[in-house]
Each structure stands twice: as structure tokens, then as C-alpha cells.
Design an enzyme around this catalytic site. Structure first.
Site, PDB file in Angstrom:
ATOM      1  N   ASN A 119      17.362  20.081  -9.758  1.00 13.04           N
ATOM      2  CA  ASN A 119      17.410  19.380 -11.036  1.00 13.04           C
ATOM      3  C   ASN A 119      16.013  18.819 -11.299  1.00 13.04           C
ATOM      4  O   ASN A 119      15.611  17.848 -10.666  1.00 13.04           O
ATOM      5  CB  ASN A 119      18.454  18.256 -10.935  1.00 13.04           C
ATOM      6  CG  ASN A 119      18.475  17.362 -12.158  1.00 13.04           C
ATOM      7  OD1 ASN A 119      17.838  17.663 -13.168  1.00 13.04           O
ATOM      8  ND2 ASN A 119      19.199  16.257 -12.066  1.00 13.04           N
TER       9      ASN A 119
ATOM     10  N   LYS B   7      14.923  17.387 -13.887  1.00 13.42           N
ATOM     11  CA  LYS B   7      14.953  16.198 -14.756  1.00 13.42           C
ATOM     12  C   LYS B   7      13.878  16.306 -15.845  1.00 13.42           C
ATOM     13  O   LYS B   7      13.604  17.409 -16.315  1.00 13.42           O
ATOM     14  CB  LYS B   7      14.811  14.927 -13.909  1.00 13.42           C
ATOM     15  CG  LYS B   7      15.846  14.899 -12.773  1.00 13.42           C
ATOM     16  CD  LYS B   7      15.987  13.556 -12.101  1.00 13.42           C
ATOM     17  CE  LYS B   7      17.046  13.661 -11.014  1.00 13.42           C
ATOM     18  NZ  LYS B   7      17.314  12.382 -10.341  1.00 13.42           N
TER      19      LYS B   7
ATOM     20  N   HIS C 296      25.652  14.077 -15.180  1.00 13.08           N
ATOM     21  CA  HIS C 296      24.747  13.476 -14.191  1.00 13.08           C
ATOM     22  C   HIS C 296      24.768  11.949 -14.355  1.00 13.08           C
ATOM     23  O   HIS C 296      24.887  11.453 -15.480  1.00 13.08           O
ATOM     24  CB  HIS C 296      23.326  14.022 -14.378  1.00 13.08           C
ATOM     25  CG  HIS C 296      22.412  13.610 -13.270  1.00 13.08           C
ATOM     26  ND1 HIS C 296      21.787  12.391 -13.248  1.00 13.08           N
ATOM     27  CD2 HIS C 296      22.055  14.244 -12.128  1.00 13.08           C
ATOM     28  CE1 HIS C 296      21.074  12.299 -12.137  1.00 13.08           C
ATOM     29  NE2 HIS C 296      21.214  13.407 -11.438  1.00 13.08           N
TER      30      HIS C 296
ATOM     31  N   GLU D 299      22.509   9.844 -14.410  1.00 12.68           N
ATOM     32  CA  GLU D 299      21.507   9.326 -15.357  1.00 12.68           C
ATOM     33  C   GLU D 299      22.028   9.463 -16.792  1.00 12.68           C
ATOM     34  O   GLU D 299      21.765   8.612 -17.645  1.00 12.68           O
ATOM     35  CB  GLU D 299      20.169  10.048 -15.146  1.00 12.68           C
ATOM     36  CG  GLU D 299      19.472   9.525 -13.894  1.00 12.68           C
ATOM     37  CD  GLU D 299      18.586  10.524 -13.172  1.00 12.68           C
ATOM     38  OE1 GLU D 299      18.164  11.525 -13.778  1.00 12.68           O
ATOM     39  OE2 GLU D 299      18.330  10.290 -11.968  1.00 12.68           O
TER      40      GLU D 299
ATOM     41  N   GLU E  38      27.237  12.748  -6.119  1.00 10.01           N
ATOM     42  CA  GLU E  38      25.925  12.114  -6.113  1.00 10.01           C
ATOM     43  C   GLU E  38      26.093  10.599  -6.153  1.00 10.01           C
ATOM     44  O   GLU E  38      26.221  10.014  -7.238  1.00 10.01           O
ATOM     45  CB  GLU E  38      25.121  12.566  -7.332  1.00 10.01           C
ATOM     46  CG  GLU E  38      24.869  14.062  -7.361  1.00 10.01           C
ATOM     47  CD  GLU E  38      23.558  14.363  -8.066  1.00 10.01           C
ATOM     48  OE1 GLU E  38      22.720  15.028  -7.449  1.00 10.01           O
ATOM     49  OE2 GLU E  38      23.370  13.921  -9.205  1.00 10.01           O
TER      50      GLU E  38
ATOM     51  N   GLY F 288      17.110   9.333  -5.935  1.00  7.13           N
ATOM     52  CA  GLY F 288      15.723   8.938  -6.117  1.00  7.13           C
ATOM     53  C   GLY F 288      15.312   7.726  -5.301  1.00  7.13           C
ATOM     54  O   GLY F 288      14.245   7.150  -5.513  1.00  7.13           O
TER      55      GLY F 288
ATOM     56  N   SER G  96      18.716  12.195  -2.778  1.00  4.99           N
ATOM     57  CA  SER G  96      17.660  12.191  -1.756  1.00  4.99           C
ATOM     58  C   SER G  96      17.842  13.279  -0.696  1.00  4.99           C
ATOM     59  O   SER G  96      17.599  13.053   0.487  1.00  4.99           O
ATOM     60  CB  SER G  96      17.538  10.805  -1.112  1.00  4.99           C
ATOM     61  OG  SER G  96      17.171   9.844  -2.091  1.00  4.99           O
TER      62      SER G  96
HETATM   63  P1  PGA Z   1      17.047  13.049  -5.918  1.00  9.01           P
HETATM   64  O1  PGA Z   1      17.926  13.360  -7.228  1.00  9.01           O
HETATM   65  O2  PGA Z   1      17.159  14.267  -5.027  1.00  9.01           O
HETATM   66  O3  PGA Z   1      15.652  12.828  -6.418  1.00  9.01           O
HETATM   67  O4  PGA Z   1      17.635  11.840  -5.277  1.00  9.01           O
HETATM   68  C1  PGA Z   1      19.145  14.030  -7.154  1.00  9.01           C
HETATM   69  C2  PGA Z   1      19.749  14.166  -8.518  1.00  9.01           C
HETATM   70  O5  PGA Z   1      19.675  13.218  -9.307  1.00  9.01           O
HETATM   71  O6  PGA Z   1      20.341  15.229  -8.868  1.00  9.01           O
END
Ligand code: PGA
Length: 253
Positions: free
Chosen positions: A10, A12, A97, A99, A169, A175, A215
Site C-alpha cells: 500500500n 498510500k 483502510h 486511514e 490491521e 506506521g 509495521s
Molecule cells: P505500515 O502500514 O506497514 O507502514 O505500518 C500498513 C498499512 O497501513 O497498510
């Protein structure tokens, strides 16, 4: 029943068209051609989809989008339809997601509508679920993820459900450099599979792939993938580095 693992990146809101095409070319060079033992997906920003599709043409890396609207067309400023994504070369789409849920007001109902529209149009959804830190600390993880899973699957047939993927997730792991332990991931993945079994039967639940995200890095992918209910990964930060993503794709159990 053995499920083919899916490793999805992803990206983003990272990457101009030129930067995205460079990353896609680097990934193409770094990832060994697929032998069918795992599926690899990258989800660049909308503006880079067509360019990345061109860079990846003829490779086994598939293209996904980061969101999709449920209507076919119309006055929906800022949204993108299933047919637009298919035309750009997408086969996959990330839906719900955290976010989107936390920063842009995405609801369980919207996640269900987007998922159904994607499936109806021939895109494979990766439906994201996951609890916040406050919810985990209040011991509400399984309740929250159960509710999100149930809501995502409303009014869907078992035949459709078996083609989609879930991504667990935990919001506190995205993140942050804090990964769920393999035990924590396994517990929630088992819950998601149990809810699918309840709604669509055990056979369907056995086929649904449940990815872990939050992560994921080269040094933790192997232990996560070793768990029976972990069928892949949705990778954010580490998917922006070709060598890191290639190592995650090449996970060993
Ligand atoms: P990250 O993000 O690997 O940077 O923690 C995962 C995601 O949001 O899909």
C-alpha cells in the site's frame, strides 16, 4: 485447504507518476518471477495507476487501487469507479483502510457498499479491519473486529465472499514500528475466519485469505507467516523500498 498467500504493498499518498514508475521497475527487477506460490500486488496513488500498469505489463506483479466508490458514475466529486480502475489496469482494491475510516469518515456501511461494488465489477477487494489502541486496552479487540467483519459482508453471497481478502490491521501498529505479535495476529485472524464461517459456511471461511498489516518488515514477516491463519501481508512503509518489499515477498516459513 491451502490458501495462496498474498503480499500487497500500500503506497498510500507517496509517489509522483515518475517516482511510482521507478519504484515499480525496481520491484520488477527485485522480485523473482512468480511460480504461483504467492500473489503480489502493489497499490500506488490513483494518478500513477496507468503508468505503473505500463511498467508492470507482462510481470506477475498485479495492480491495486487504494479505494473505490460504489456508484458507476455521477456527481461524486473526488471518487473513482470500478470501471475506471479496471481500465487503468487494476485487479485489486483496498477497501476500508483505517486511514480512510479515521481521517475521512469511512463507515462500516460504506465499506460494505464499496466491497460489493468491487466484487460485482470484477475487482478483488482487500477489506481492512482493526481495532484502535484504546479498544485493545479496553479488551474490545475481538468485538470490534467481529463487528467490522460482519458489517463488511452484509448482503453478500458465499461465492463472492470466498474471492475477497481481509486485512487485519491493528490501528496502533500502522506506521508505528509496533507490530502485533504472531500470537495477537493469529487470535484476531481466527476470529475473522470464525465470523466468515458463521455467515457463509466453513468451506468459504477456509478459502478466504486474511492478511496481516501494521509495521510488517523483512525481519518480522517470516514469524507472522508461520501462523496458520495468516495468509499474507498488507505492507505500508516497507513497500516503498524495493529491496525490503522483495524480501517480504520472499518470506520463508
Ligand atoms: P505500515 O502500514 O506497514 O507502514 O505500518 C500498513 C498499512 O497501513 O497498510
Amino acid at each position: 485447504m491451502s490458501r495462496v498467500p498474498v503480499i500487497a504493498g500500500n503506497w498510500k499518498m507517496h509517489g509522483t507518476v515518475a517516482e511510482s514508475r521507478r519504484l515499480a521497475a525496481d520491484l520488477r527487477a527485485a522480485i523473482a518471477p512468480g511460480d504461483g506460490s504467492r500473489e503480489v500486488v502493489v497499490a500506488p496513488p490513483f494518478t500513477a495507476l496507468a503508468g505503473v500498469a505500463e511498467t508492470l505489463r507482462g510481470s506477475t506483479i498485479e495492480l491495486g487501487a487504494q479505494n473505490v466508490h460504489w456508484e458507476a458514475k455521477g456527481a461524486f466529486t473526488g471518487e473513482v469507479s470500478v470501471s475506471m480502475l479496471l481500465e487503468a489496469g487494476c485487479r485489486w482494491v483496498i477497501v476500508g483502510h483505517s486511514e480512510r475510516r479515521q481521517l475521512f469518515g469511512e463507515t462500516d456501511e460504506g465499506v460494505n457498499l464499496r466491497t460489493r461494488a468491487a466484487l460485482a465489477g470484477g475487482l478483488k477487494p482487500i477489506v481492512c479491519v482493526g481495532e484502535t489502541l484504546a479498544e485493545r486496552e479496553a479488551d474490545r479487540t475481538l468485538e470490534v473486529v467481529g463487528r467490522q467483519t460482519r458489517a463488511a459482508l452484509l448482503q453478500m453471497k458465499a461465492a463472492d465472499i470466498q474471492t475477497l481478502c481481509f486485512a487485519y490491521e491493528p490501528v496502533w501498529a500502522i506506521g508505528t514500528g509496533r507490530t502485533a505479535t504472531p500470537d495477537q495476529a493469529e487470535e484476531v485472524h481466527a476470529k475473522v475466519r470464525a465470523v466468515v464461517a458463521e455467515l457463509a459456511g466453513a468451506g468459504t471461511a477456509e478459502r478466504v485469505r486474511i492478511l496481516y498489516g501494521g509495521s510488517v518488515k523483512p525481519d518480522n514477516i517470516d514469524s507472522l507467516m508461520a501462523r496458520v491463519n495468516v495468509d499474507g501481508a498488507l505492507v505500508g512503509g516497507a513497500s516503498l523500498d524495493a529491496a525490503s518489499f522483495a524480501r517480504i515477498v520472499a518470506f520463508q516459513v
